[in-house]
Enzyme design. Sequence first.
Site: not given
Length: 393
Positions: A164-165
Amino acid sequence: MGALDDIRVVEMGQLLAGPFCGQLLGDMGADVIKIEPPGAGDPMRLWGQGDEKVQWEVIGRNKRSVTCNLRVPEGQELARKLIAKADVLIENFKPGTLEKWGLSPEELHKENPGLIIARMSGYGQDGPYSGRAGFGGIGEAMGGWRYIVGDPDRPPARMGVSIGDTLCASYGCMGVLAALHHREKTGQGQVVDTALYEAVLQVMEGLVPEYDRNGFIRERSGSILPGIAPSNVYKCKDGHFMIGANKDEIFARLAQAMGQPELADDPKYATHIARGKNQTELDDLVNAWTGSLTVAEVEQATIDYSIPAGKVYRAPEMIEDPHFQAREAIIEVETETRGKLKMQNAFPRLSQTPSGVRRPAPSTPGQHNEEVLSELLGYNAKMIKAMQEAGVI
């Protein structure tokens, strides 16, 4: 020198999303000045697996470290001066934090109208959830990723990396490059607003329209994609091997490699739709074939019949693989405190302005205080020492 060798970036983010965006821009040649809190610096310095925490050596490469206490007015003013000399600002604080520090985009653009501000957060800069705290895993859950990862009889799983990051950072970097192009034409800076959950949403393929049109909700399916067959990791005598033969022509070649060419004409397997309906049975047939052979034997068969396939690699296999070596996908960097360290090379590849690792990650927070503050702001040693003693840097 890299395609962005005339671009200066101030990176104010911590942990993953902001710093990974900075790494990408730095790998492409940008001068990245990383602002860290005095003392321990970015928490990423302590991240990683194993006895030595070396993840920082990747995400901190191609950066110069300046310490700055952003919670005091003097630190905020120092940051303002550095940002005034920059082309790009990266930040991944909770929305409203820059504004609280007097560093809102409106204020920064008064001094530097061409500034591009890449803002990364859990939910974006506006909307009813914007004030909530958000990490990459939360973005993966809200963006639809977590629900479909794992085996169907178990709770949602996660990848072994913070996808996600890094997705948020990658889209942030993409936005910065587009904004730089716009600035070339107009001289105008702008804000790049990247939310973790929206970055994940972008890679969810047909998940939303499939529900909207068909009422279909994707579920966890383990190692397969439902209806895409054969495409799986199959067991061999001495390990596992990935085969992707879900196209009609390729499946026909796989059937020949398996010594069962008649499978390509069998109504249960002859078409994409048919193979999808009989996916489990077909996987059993492929597993029976691979299970009778070694990984090397299956690999050679897939090469001989031009079937997309490959070994399931870990780090040791990557380092030893001749293709990785030929393309320098993994390089050895001389770090400042740990000696030579293998890590992934800069990517993507550019033929005329190649990216690369020009400098190792700074070993200590504020390592480049004197260099950067004297170079960009004209501060002398006495001024810098006074700021150190006051806890500003």
